[in-house]
Write an enzyme that holds these catalytic residues in place. Structure first.
Site, PDB file in Angstrom:
ATOM      1  N   HIS A 122       0.750  -1.099   0.115  1.00 39.20           N
ATOM      2  CA  HIS A 122      -0.028   0.102   0.008  1.00 39.20           C
ATOM      3  C   HIS A 122       1.056   1.274  -0.071  1.00 39.20           C
ATOM      4  O   HIS A 122       2.077   1.133   0.573  1.00 39.20           O
ATOM      5  CB  HIS A 122      -0.825  -0.183   1.227  1.00 39.20           C
ATOM      6  CG  HIS A 122      -1.718   0.923   1.444  1.00 39.20           C
ATOM      7  ND1 HIS A 122      -1.632   2.137   1.836  1.00 39.20           N
ATOM      8  CD2 HIS A 122      -3.073   1.003   1.243  1.00 39.20           C
ATOM      9  CE1 HIS A 122      -2.645   2.856   1.924  1.00 39.20           C
ATOM     10  NE2 HIS A 122      -3.687   2.058   1.538  1.00 39.20           N
ATOM     11  N   ASP A 199       2.833  -4.637   8.148  1.00 40.80           N
ATOM     12  CA  ASP A 199       1.670  -3.905   8.030  1.00 40.80           C
ATOM     13  C   ASP A 199       0.548  -4.868   8.275  1.00 40.80           C
ATOM     14  O   ASP A 199       0.209  -5.565   7.156  1.00 40.80           O
ATOM     15  CB  ASP A 199       1.974  -3.353   6.503  1.00 40.80           C
ATOM     16  CG  ASP A 199       0.393  -2.479   6.006  1.00 40.80           C
ATOM     17  OD1 ASP A 199      -0.568  -2.779   6.860  1.00 40.80           O
ATOM     18  OD2 ASP A 199       0.495  -1.904   4.927  1.00 40.80           O
ATOM     19  N   GLN A 202      -4.728  -5.252   6.719  1.00 42.24           N
ATOM     20  CA  GLN A 202      -5.694  -6.228   6.415  1.00 42.24           C
ATOM     21  C   GLN A 202      -5.670  -7.525   7.165  1.00 42.24           C
ATOM     22  O   GLN A 202      -6.678  -7.909   7.112  1.00 42.24           O
ATOM     23  CB  GLN A 202      -5.531  -6.453   4.939  1.00 42.24           C
ATOM     24  CG  GLN A 202      -5.754  -5.090   4.109  1.00 42.24           C
ATOM     25  CD  GLN A 202      -7.131  -4.746   4.034  1.00 42.24           C
ATOM     26  OE1 GLN A 202      -8.098  -5.416   4.039  1.00 42.24           O
ATOM     27  NE2 GLN A 202      -7.135  -3.337   3.663  1.00 42.24           N
ATOM     28  N   LYS A 225     -10.694  -0.902  10.338  1.00 44.39           N
ATOM     29  CA  LYS A 225     -10.896  -2.102   9.660  1.00 44.39           C
ATOM     30  C   LYS A 225     -10.917  -3.598  10.584  1.00 44.39           C
ATOM     31  O   LYS A 225     -11.238  -4.640   9.868  1.00 44.39           O
ATOM     32  CB  LYS A 225      -9.435  -2.443   8.737  1.00 44.39           C
ATOM     33  CG  LYS A 225      -9.377  -1.434   7.775  1.00 44.39           C
ATOM     34  CD  LYS A 225      -7.817  -1.704   6.713  1.00 44.39           C
ATOM     35  CE  LYS A 225      -7.573  -0.487   6.444  1.00 44.39           C
ATOM     36  NZ  LYS A 225      -8.353   0.057   4.953  1.00 44.39           N
ATOM     37  N   CYS A 363      -4.671   2.508  -3.719  1.00 42.91           N
ATOM     38  CA  CYS A 363      -3.391   2.895  -3.074  1.00 42.91           C
ATOM     39  C   CYS A 363      -2.338   2.025  -3.212  1.00 42.91           C
ATOM     40  O   CYS A 363      -1.524   1.649  -2.651  1.00 42.91           O
ATOM     41  CB  CYS A 363      -3.636   3.231  -1.645  1.00 42.91           C
ATOM     42  SG  CYS A 363      -4.751   4.481  -1.408  1.00 42.91           S
TER      43      CYS A 363
HETATM   44  N1  PMP Z   1      -1.872  -0.652   4.607  1.00 45.65           N
HETATM   45  C1  PMP Z   1      -2.910  -1.385   3.974  1.00 45.65           C
HETATM   46  C2  PMP Z   1      -2.489  -2.917   3.560  1.00 45.65           C
HETATM   47  C3  PMP Z   1      -3.960  -1.007   3.833  1.00 45.65           C
HETATM   48  O1  PMP Z   1      -4.815  -1.729   3.302  1.00 45.65           O
HETATM   49  C4  PMP Z   1      -4.303   0.407   4.376  1.00 45.65           C
HETATM   50  C5  PMP Z   1      -5.601   0.997   4.238  1.00 45.65           C
HETATM   51  N2  PMP Z   1      -6.381   0.603   2.977  1.00 45.65           N
HETATM   52  C6  PMP Z   1      -3.261   0.893   4.947  1.00 45.65           C
HETATM   53  C7  PMP Z   1      -1.978   0.359   4.895  1.00 45.65           C
HETATM   54  C8  PMP Z   1      -3.469   2.267   5.714  1.00 45.65           C
HETATM   55  O2  PMP Z   1      -4.261   2.326   6.715  1.00 45.65           O
HETATM   56  P1  PMP Z   1      -4.939   3.642   7.218  1.00 45.65           P
HETATM   57  O3  PMP Z   1      -5.425   4.409   5.948  1.00 45.65           O
HETATM   58  O4  PMP Z   1      -6.073   2.976   8.008  1.00 45.65           O
HETATM   59  O5  PMP Z   1      -3.901   4.250   7.877  1.00 45.65           O
END
Ligand code: PMP
Length: 405
Positions: A122, A199, A202, A225, A363
């Site tokens: 991401h 990270d 998910q 999430k 993203c």
């Molecule tokens: N890493 C991953 C794999 C994600 O899916 C996301 C959120 N889409 C993030 C990081 C960032 O999370 P947040 O926007 O809640 O900070």
């Protein structure tokens, strides 16, 4: 077997109609819906014991402090940390990763050092490292992703070198659903002398997480999430690392003593929690984690995997539809493209049917580039989704194809 009917009743938003149709919410990888217990925890705090925490002696302040710290203890158990000192509250995964980049990274990364990420990260696990590497003249190395949307362990270990200082890796890809072999990666990285940040944005909601068993050095995830509120997240770090890292933001709460000449800093975890924190959402995060634990991740996972298999089998049969991400180990989501159909157009048509899916690059622009596509349509499943909703999605996709071709 999950009792989906009674579970659905605990999520008030699922009763909503969208464009005259019952809501079919399949955008859970972006954010999950909230059960009533989480909504109640928020209103309970604001209507009964709203107060600033840690410094007050009055009853409300004590109650708020107790509830805030109770969440820390619950998070510790939820991810299998050793002590609550290792649990830092953040705004979310993004802030957790940035915290490590700005503190540990600025102290330990030097010119010529290497940081490894994967090709399916991401943006929030790319950009902070890119900024750091540019500043320090360090090198960002990327594990290549194969056609199935995964990578072999050897492709990772081949990148490790004596210059590798950090590996920052997504446990579950938000764009593909791929589950990465982080435990094996952590062992290999440690052998090479590198630290590992996972990270868990998910993964925290689907997989059983035990940071001690994984032996990761940092683990970041987001409350929104895991059926919790937005604006609250967690950074786990091994205690010795958090102790020696420089502070992140300066301000109230993170200090022990301040004079104009010098400031001494607070103990863990408060050292990294400057200012009045997000008290309400932190308190409600406990309700979300307790909710997950009361049902049990294995049962939730079994249900979601059933939906994933059911959806994959049906979508695969649609002519012109191609699933992006066919790793052997996947969870919770299916990403796809359709010949002659722009994902954005599909999303609009599906929305008119009350179906919420995510479209675009998720993203993960470098990953989309790797597959030579601008984006995908992504359906992601949670514990309250049903096979009838998968059927609605499939019917919606068939309708979309008919309308656009
Ligand atoms: N890493 C991953 C794999 C994600 O899916 C996301 C959120 N889409 C993030 C990081 C960032 O999370 P947040 O926007 O809640 O900070």
């Amino acid at each position: 077997m999950l009792m989906t009917d009674s579970i659905r009743q605990q999520f008030p938003i699922l009763e909503r109609m969208v464009k005259g149709k019952p809501l079919v919410y399949l955008d859970n990888a972006a954010t999950s819906q909230k059960p009533q217990v989480v909504i109640d925890a928020l209103t309970d705090y604001y209507s009964r014991y709203n107060a600033n925490i840690h410094r007050g002696i009055h009853t409300l302040a004590e109650e708020a402090t107790m509830a805030y710290e109770a969440t820390r203890a619950t998070v510790k158990d939820f991810i299998g940390a050793e002590t609550t000192e290792e649990i830092i509250f953040t705004r979310g995964t993004t802030e957790g990763i940035n915290l490590v980049a700005y503190t540990w990274g600025r102290k330990h990364i030097n010119a010529g050092d290497e940081i490894i990420i994967s090709g399916m990260e991401h943006h929030s696990n790319i950009v902070p490292w890119q900024i750091l590497c540019q500043e320090k003249q360090a090198l960002l190395k990327v594990i290549p992703v194969n056609d199935a949307g995964a990578f072999a362990l050897e492709d990772f270990t081949a990148l490790l070198s004596p210059r590798t200082k950090l590996v920052s890796i997504v446990q579950v890809s938000n764009a593909l659903g791929t589950v990465n072999p982080v435990k094996e990666m952590i062992a290999a990285a440690h052998q090479a002398g590198a630290l590992v940040l996972v990270d868990g944005a998910q993964s925290a909601v689907h997989l059983d997480i035990n940071v001690q068993d994984l032996d990761c050095d940092f683990f970041a995830f987001s409350g929104h999430k895991v059926y919790g509120p937005t604006g609250i997240g967690v950074l786990y770090g091994k205690k010795d690392l958090l102790e020696e890292m420089p502070v992140f933001q300066g301000g109230g709460e993170m200090i022990k003593e301040v004079s104009f000449e010098q400031t001494t800093f607070n103990e863990l975890p408060y050292k990294y929690e400057a200012g009045t924190p997000n008290i309400a959402d932190t308190i409600a995060l406990k309700a979300a984690l307790d909710y997950i634990s009361s049902i049990g991740k294995p049962a939730i996972r079994a249900h979601e995997n059933e939906l994933l298999e059911y959806a994959t089998a049906q979508l695969e049969n649609i002519p012109g539809l191609r699933i992006i991400g066919k790793a052997a180990h996947k969870v919770s989501l299916v990403s796809f493209v359709i010949d002659g159909v722009h994902p954005q157009d599909a999303a609009i048509i599906l929305d008119n049917l009350g179906i919420a899916v995510r479209t675009g690059h998720h993203c993960t622009q470098p990953l989309m580039k790797r597959f030579g596509i601008p984006g995908t349509i992504r359906a992601s499943f949670a514990l309250y989704n049903t096979k009838a909703e998968v059927d609605a999605l499939v019917t919606g996709i068939l309708k979309t194809i008919k309308m656009l071709s």
